[in-house]
Design a protein around this motif. Sequence first.
Motif, PDB file in Angstrom:
ATOM      1  N   ASP A  77       7.176  39.172  -5.545  1.00 19.93           N
ATOM      2  CA  ASP A  77       5.720  39.084  -5.664  1.00 19.93           C
ATOM      3  C   ASP A  77       5.259  40.494  -6.038  1.00 19.93           C
ATOM      4  O   ASP A  77       4.945  41.312  -5.183  1.00 19.93           O
ATOM      5  N   TYR A  78       5.268  40.767  -7.371  1.00 14.72           N
ATOM      6  CA  TYR A  78       5.088  42.149  -7.846  1.00 14.72           C
ATOM      7  C   TYR A  78       3.819  42.801  -7.311  1.00 14.72           C
ATOM      8  O   TYR A  78       3.829  43.943  -6.892  1.00 14.72           O
ATOM      9  N   LYS A  79       2.726  42.034  -7.337  1.00 13.83           N
ATOM     10  CA  LYS A  79       1.436  42.626  -7.006  1.00 13.83           C
ATOM     11  C   LYS A  79       1.416  43.140  -5.551  1.00 13.83           C
ATOM     12  O   LYS A  79       1.093  44.303  -5.302  1.00 13.83           O
ATOM     13  N   ALA A  80       1.812  42.253  -4.643  1.00 10.85           N
ATOM     14  CA  ALA A  80       1.779  42.631  -3.225  1.00 10.85           C
ATOM     15  C   ALA A  80       2.807  43.723  -2.930  1.00 10.85           C
ATOM     16  O   ALA A  80       2.553  44.658  -2.173  1.00 10.85           O
ATOM     17  N   ARG A  81       3.978  43.604  -3.544  1.00  9.10           N
ATOM     18  CA  ARG A  81       5.037  44.579  -3.308  1.00  9.10           C
ATOM     19  C   ARG A  81       4.599  45.961  -3.802  1.00  9.10           C
ATOM     20  O   ARG A  81       4.711  46.961  -3.081  1.00  9.10           O
ATOM     21  N   ASP A  82       4.084  46.003  -5.030  1.00  8.10           N
ATOM     22  CA  ASP A  82       3.720  47.307  -5.601  1.00  8.10           C
ATOM     23  C   ASP A  82       2.581  47.977  -4.846  1.00  8.10           C
ATOM     24  O   ASP A  82       2.500  49.197  -4.797  1.00  8.10           O
ATOM     25  N   ALA A  83       1.730  47.155  -4.244  1.00 10.45           N
ATOM     26  CA  ALA A  83       0.635  47.738  -3.460  1.00 10.45           C
ATOM     27  C   ALA A  83       1.188  48.560  -2.307  1.00 10.45           C
ATOM     28  O   ALA A  83       0.608  49.571  -1.916  1.00 10.45           O
ATOM     29  N   ARG A  91       4.214  51.527  -4.492  1.00 11.98           N
ATOM     30  CA  ARG A  91       3.794  52.606  -5.404  1.00 11.98           C
ATOM     31  C   ARG A  91       3.284  53.846  -4.676  1.00 11.98           C
ATOM     32  O   ARG A  91       3.825  54.931  -4.870  1.00 11.98           O
ATOM     33  N   HIS A 107       6.397  42.261   4.565  1.00 12.04           N
ATOM     34  CA  HIS A 107       6.040  41.604   3.300  1.00 12.04           C
ATOM     35  C   HIS A 107       7.105  40.569   2.936  1.00 12.04           C
ATOM     36  O   HIS A 107       6.788  39.450   2.519  1.00 12.04           O
TER      37      HIS A 107
END
Length: 601
Positions: free
Chosen positions: A76-82, A85, A114
């Motif tokens: 889940d790129y969006k949640a992970r990157d939040a 990053r 997560h």
Amino acid sequence: MPTPTTVGHFLINDVLPDTHKISGPMTNKGLHDHVVGMAKDHPAEYVKVIMALKHRGDEIATLEGVSVGLDDIEPDYKARDAILRPAAAQIENAKTPLERERLVIETQNKLLEHTKQHSGSMTHMALSGARGNAAQLMKIVASPLSAVHPKKGIDPTPIRRSYSEGLTAAEYWSTVPEVRANNVATVVSVSEPGEMAKVLVNNMIGTTISGTDCGTQNGVHIRIDDGHLLDRFSQVSHGLPRNTLITPRLVQQLKSKGVSELLVRSPMTCAAPHGVCQHCQGHSEKGQIHGIGTPVGVRAAQAMAEPLTQMALSSKHAVLTIKARKLEPQGLKGVRQLLEIPHAFKHEAVLAPNAGVVSKVEKAPQGGHYIHFGAQKLYANPELTVHATAGQHVEAGDALTDGVPHPGKIVAAKGIGAGRAYFVDALHKVYQGEGINLDKRHLELLAKSELNHVRFMEADPHHPEFLKGDIVNYNAFRDAYMKDVDRTPVDQAIGRRLGQEVLHHTVGTPITPNLAKDLKSRGIKEVMVNKQLPQVEFVMKPFTMNPLLETDWMARLSHRYLKGSIQQAVHFGEVADIHGAHPVPAYAYGAELRNGPSGNY
Ligand SMILES: [Zn+2]
């Protein structure tokens, strides 16, 4: 409202008895506890049910199985990157390795949470304990975040991708030292627990259930809310008659009456001449009394050894298990340290060598502290915090600093009983630190066989069977000296030595003001003291050497140092007992097993 049920619930409940249906989410551990409860309540039915449960599992695995699809491992790129990053940037800019380590642990914990929300059957499998764990899944769907170099620690460049999306070449190379170190560790690590398991068995193989009730009035005090109280038999305590089985229901009743601790029987305080009696051992995990001849020692050794492999392997997941830098012994190394008691004892606490007064604590020029104690100057190295203060009265074996007290030194200073109690607690803590709540009775059995020897520092004309320098079994020492005793009020007994066992304290234990206070607080007003005791020393040997103190030469041959053992047997004209508690002489003789005067077992 009926509990919502799934097909899985239906299929499992179909084979479970009416009294033990399950509802709600089920994990590996939950199912284990459920099955153990069933075994206790319905031991006869249990065997049938467990077979039916196994068949049901086989059926479903054959018919359907569980498979995972690519969508199971899609990040889940969006949640992970939040999460990843901003943290990655901070980790790169960390000023010290310690700060980096803190950031990595913090972020990994967030990524782990997560990951637990990740959809798909792989998450179900990891969280239920069916296969893999959340940390492994985190690396696949979120990111490992950091590689750990076996020597240099955390790699300063964070990993920003998951295994499922693929690492960059640079990220891949940064993980190589960790992977190599893990492969080596896996191969090496299974050999050490295997060796320790063998030595533990050699220490405890002679400990079997040898009778119904040894008749002892002694035991250990356990707090009422401590689960280790269950399945034991009581001594006379808080209105309970002797040999009351402690059950959860009884504990509830006693709690409501305000009882805070109970005196219960323990394998450690069993007075049986060999092995341990049924009532000191208590009920098995299946809620039954152990039959005569049950090899409880070997079972305890196996229970202790089994988690060691897991401990050896789990030390690989270095970053996720970095804990606060504590002085307590941890993991496999911690278990080994307490059993092996090496000369270079890690984080060793400074103990008072005798009773006395701390006169001064001062900083040492090379770092650390000097503790002035009578005419002696004790050195505490810089990692230790000094607890002792000037003017403080301490007893022999009391810790003057934090750190780990050496069990052999506790035994020497405070007696075999206090040494055993400390040893059990210290070892239990190490297992607990790894998430394993080992039945304390296993450790009590080990303590009894490992901390069990007395060295005569002088000859005793009344007991010519003991020579100066002899190391004898505690039971032989106790039986020789427990008769020539005086009944004495506890206060007047201070400065003398215990002539008979009381609670977990053993014969020969010096009666100090603190011990007297403790005994009085437990309602003990009088103790037996020795009239005349030669100078003796209580000894603890490393667990690899302990089996060599066995007096039966044939039994010793199941361990190590065979040549020396045979030579010693010849020198002293030793005999072996094929009817003894140790099975090896009977095996070696090859004609019978345990066919002794007390019957076959
Ligand atoms: Zn007993």
